[in-house]
Motif scaffolding. Structure first.
Motif, PDB file in Angstrom:
ATOM      1  N   ALA A  32       0.934  -1.248   0.040  1.00  0.00           N
ATOM      2  CA  ALA A  32      -0.135  -0.009   0.013  1.00  0.00           C
ATOM      3  C   ALA A  32       0.626   0.993  -0.074  1.00  0.00           C
ATOM      4  O   ALA A  32       1.788   1.076   0.577  1.00  0.00           O
ATOM      5  CB  ALA A  32      -0.842  -0.193   1.218  1.00  0.00           C
ATOM      6  N   GLN A  33       0.440   2.019  -0.590  1.00  0.00           N
ATOM      7  CA  GLN A  33       1.187   3.541  -0.890  1.00  0.00           C
ATOM      8  C   GLN A  33       1.128   4.056   0.689  1.00  0.00           C
ATOM      9  O   GLN A  33       0.362   3.858   1.504  1.00  0.00           O
ATOM     10  CB  GLN A  33       0.665   4.375  -1.665  1.00  0.00           C
ATOM     11  CG  GLN A  33       0.566   3.829  -3.129  1.00  0.00           C
ATOM     12  CD  GLN A  33       1.804   3.641  -3.779  1.00  0.00           C
ATOM     13  OE1 GLN A  33       2.809   4.640  -3.698  1.00  0.00           O
ATOM     14  NE2 GLN A  33       2.098   2.377  -4.234  1.00  0.00           N
ATOM     15  N   ASP A  34       2.137   5.154   0.733  1.00  0.00           N
ATOM     16  CA  ASP A  34       2.347   5.882   1.980  1.00  0.00           C
ATOM     17  C   ASP A  34       1.169   6.890   1.987  1.00  0.00           C
ATOM     18  O   ASP A  34       1.501   7.931   1.905  1.00  0.00           O
ATOM     19  CB  ASP A  34       3.681   6.455   1.988  1.00  0.00           C
ATOM     20  CG  ASP A  34       3.916   7.175   3.322  1.00  0.00           C
ATOM     21  OD1 ASP A  34       3.217   7.067   4.393  1.00  0.00           O
ATOM     22  OD2 ASP A  34       4.784   7.971   3.489  1.00  0.00           O
ATOM     23  N   CYS A  35       0.077   6.505   2.454  1.00  0.00           N
ATOM     24  CA  CYS A  35      -1.066   7.393   2.388  1.00  0.00           C
ATOM     25  C   CYS A  35      -2.404   6.866   3.521  1.00  0.00           C
ATOM     26  O   CYS A  35      -2.069   5.791   3.969  1.00  0.00           O
ATOM     27  CB  CYS A  35      -1.753   7.497   1.072  1.00  0.00           C
ATOM     28  SG  CYS A  35      -2.251   5.901   0.381  1.00  0.00           S
ATOM     29  N   THR A  36      -3.203   7.498   3.671  1.00  0.00           N
ATOM     30  CA  THR A  36      -4.174   7.041   4.510  1.00  0.00           C
ATOM     31  C   THR A  36      -5.151   6.014   3.804  1.00  0.00           C
ATOM     32  O   THR A  36      -5.879   6.354   2.861  1.00  0.00           O
ATOM     33  CB  THR A  36      -5.041   8.191   5.170  1.00  0.00           C
ATOM     34  OG1 THR A  36      -4.246   9.113   5.503  1.00  0.00           O
ATOM     35  CG2 THR A  36      -6.155   7.774   6.117  1.00  0.00           C
ATOM     36  N   PRO A  37      -5.488   4.839   4.452  1.00  0.00           N
ATOM     37  CA  PRO A  37      -6.223   3.858   3.913  1.00  0.00           C
ATOM     38  C   PRO A  37      -7.607   4.380   3.429  1.00  0.00           C
ATOM     39  O   PRO A  37      -8.260   5.139   4.639  1.00  0.00           O
ATOM     40  CB  PRO A  37      -6.385   2.691   4.874  1.00  0.00           C
ATOM     41  CG  PRO A  37      -5.054   2.805   5.447  1.00  0.00           C
ATOM     42  CD  PRO A  37      -4.746   4.278   5.806  1.00  0.00           C
ATOM     43  N   ARG A  38      -8.443   4.201   2.470  1.00  0.00           N
ATOM     44  CA  ARG A  38      -9.668   4.737   2.176  1.00  0.00           C
ATOM     45  C   ARG A  38     -10.712   4.055   2.723  1.00  0.00           C
ATOM     46  O   ARG A  38     -12.028   4.130   2.534  1.00  0.00           O
ATOM     47  CB  ARG A  38      -9.589   5.082   0.655  1.00  0.00           C
ATOM     48  CG  ARG A  38      -8.790   5.891   0.125  1.00  0.00           C
ATOM     49  CD  ARG A  38      -8.395   5.940  -1.444  1.00  0.00           C
ATOM     50  NE  ARG A  38      -9.889   6.350  -2.003  1.00  0.00           N
ATOM     51  CZ  ARG A  38      -9.780   6.317  -3.451  1.00  0.00           C
ATOM     52  NH1 ARG A  38      -8.680   5.934  -4.331  1.00  0.00           N
ATOM     53  NH2 ARG A  38     -10.888   6.866  -4.086  1.00  0.00           N
ATOM     54  N   LYS A  83      -3.925  -0.919  -4.049  1.00  0.00           N
ATOM     55  CA  LYS A  83      -3.069  -0.124  -4.064  1.00  0.00           C
ATOM     56  C   LYS A  83      -3.818   1.388  -4.069  1.00  0.00           C
ATOM     57  O   LYS A  83      -3.520   2.322  -3.372  1.00  0.00           O
ATOM     58  CB  LYS A  83      -2.030  -0.052  -5.307  1.00  0.00           C
ATOM     59  CG  LYS A  83      -1.260   1.243  -5.691  1.00  0.00           C
ATOM     60  CD  LYS A  83      -0.481   0.802  -6.956  1.00  0.00           C
ATOM     61  CE  LYS A  83       0.239   2.061  -7.422  1.00  0.00           C
ATOM     62  NZ  LYS A  83       1.284   1.885  -8.698  1.00  0.00           N
ATOM     63  N   CYS A  86      -5.083   2.493  -0.767  1.00  0.00           N
ATOM     64  CA  CYS A  86      -4.085   2.544   0.184  1.00  0.00           C
ATOM     65  C   CYS A  86      -3.995   1.150   1.254  1.00  0.00           C
ATOM     66  O   CYS A  86      -3.638   1.428   2.316  1.00  0.00           O
ATOM     67  CB  CYS A  86      -4.177   3.915   0.986  1.00  0.00           C
ATOM     68  SG  CYS A  86      -3.718   5.235  -0.073  1.00  0.00           S
TER      69      CYS A  86
END
Length: 284
Positions: A32-38, A83, A86
């Motif tokens: 997962a990208q370095d972002c907040t899970p959706r 992906k 996230c």
């Protein structure tokens, strides 16, 4: 990008997949990208993870290579969806009979195995139609004896036991009989690898599969895809929780908008199912 199964797969048979096997991501896998899970953790089987059930017995849609790495359209699609949400993708390999019960018992978040959309399933599942599954007829390379459906009358064919193709061929036999045509002789096998082995060995005159499988064999130069696009029906991603279904649907629509969805489908010779990639609500 590879996913590696924790169990050992053989190159000669897919029967080793009949027991449920968790598939873990390797260090080189897509994370997962370095972002907040959706999708919030409260709606997921595991925090920040999209857990998907699949059946890697159907190349090129989903299969395990000689090293046990999962590949195919469905595998790639699930990775890309995770992906974009996230989340870390995680696959669990299992047989079809366990998929819906496993979803209902919260073992995975989504069934990624192209389940056919039916009224009975819509009463218990949230379904996102995305792939059009149609039947193909394959012959030996250079064989031009089959150019239309009626050419199948009286011929011996191989197909997978208990699948959509078997059901449609049996329905076609009823039609042939009603029209006074000779019925087909159907030889049934456990998977498409042996379906095509029977054709290669001369045990049958044609093999019945689905379009992506037939196209793959034709692209290899092994057989001719004599007929295709027969009896198309939508295959789906299947879920239970609306928050998860909404997130997956949004990711698919984003892929459609930027062209990556069509590019992936086209690379496997698969046509999109009718619809806008929204999830179908529970049927009454």
């Amino acid at each position: 990008m590879t996913l590696t199964a924790t169990s050992r797969f053989t190159t000669h048979s897919f029967r080793a997949l009949l027991c449920s096997v968790a598939v873990a991501l390797t260090a080189n896998s897509v994370q997962a990208q370095d972002c907040t899970p959706r999708i919030a953790d409260e709606f997921l089987v595991e925090p920040a993870t999209l857990t998907m059930a699949t059946s890697p017995t159907l190349p090129p849609m989903a299969y395990a290579d000689q090293t046990g790495a999962l590949k195919g359209l469905r595998i790639e699609l699930g990775i890309e969806i995770a992906k974009r949400l996230c989340l870390t993708p995680k696959y669990i390999s299992t047989e079809y009979a366990t998929m819906i019960p496993g979803l209902q018992s919260d073992r995975w978040d989504m069934v990624n195995a192209g389940l056919f959309v039916t009224e009975a399933r819509r009463k218990i599942l949230l379904m996102i139609p995305y792939e059009s599954l149609a039947i193909s007829i394959s012959t030996n390379a250079g064989d031009t004896s089959i150019t239309k459906i009626d050419d199948l009358a009286g011929k011996t064919l191989s197909t997978d036991i208990g699948g959509y193709a078997e059901r449609k061929m049996k329905e076609l036999n009823v039609e042939f009989k009603d029209r006074g045509l000779a019925e087909m002789r159907l030889n049934l096998f456990d998977n498409y690898a042996t379906v095509y082995q029977a054709l290669r060995a001369g045990q049958v005159e044609a093999a019945v599969s689905i379009d992506p499988v037939a196209k793959q064999y034709q692209d290899r130069g092994e057989f001719t895809q004599a007929l295709s696009g027969m009896y198309a029906t939508p295959g789906s991603l299947s879920l239970l929780k609306e928050d998860v279904a909404a997130g997956v649907s949004t990711a698919l629509k984003e892929m459609k908008a930027d062209g990556s969805f069509d590019a992936l489908m086209n690379s496997y010779g698969v046509i999109q199912a009718p619809g806008d990639l929204s999830f179908l609500p529970f049927a009454e």
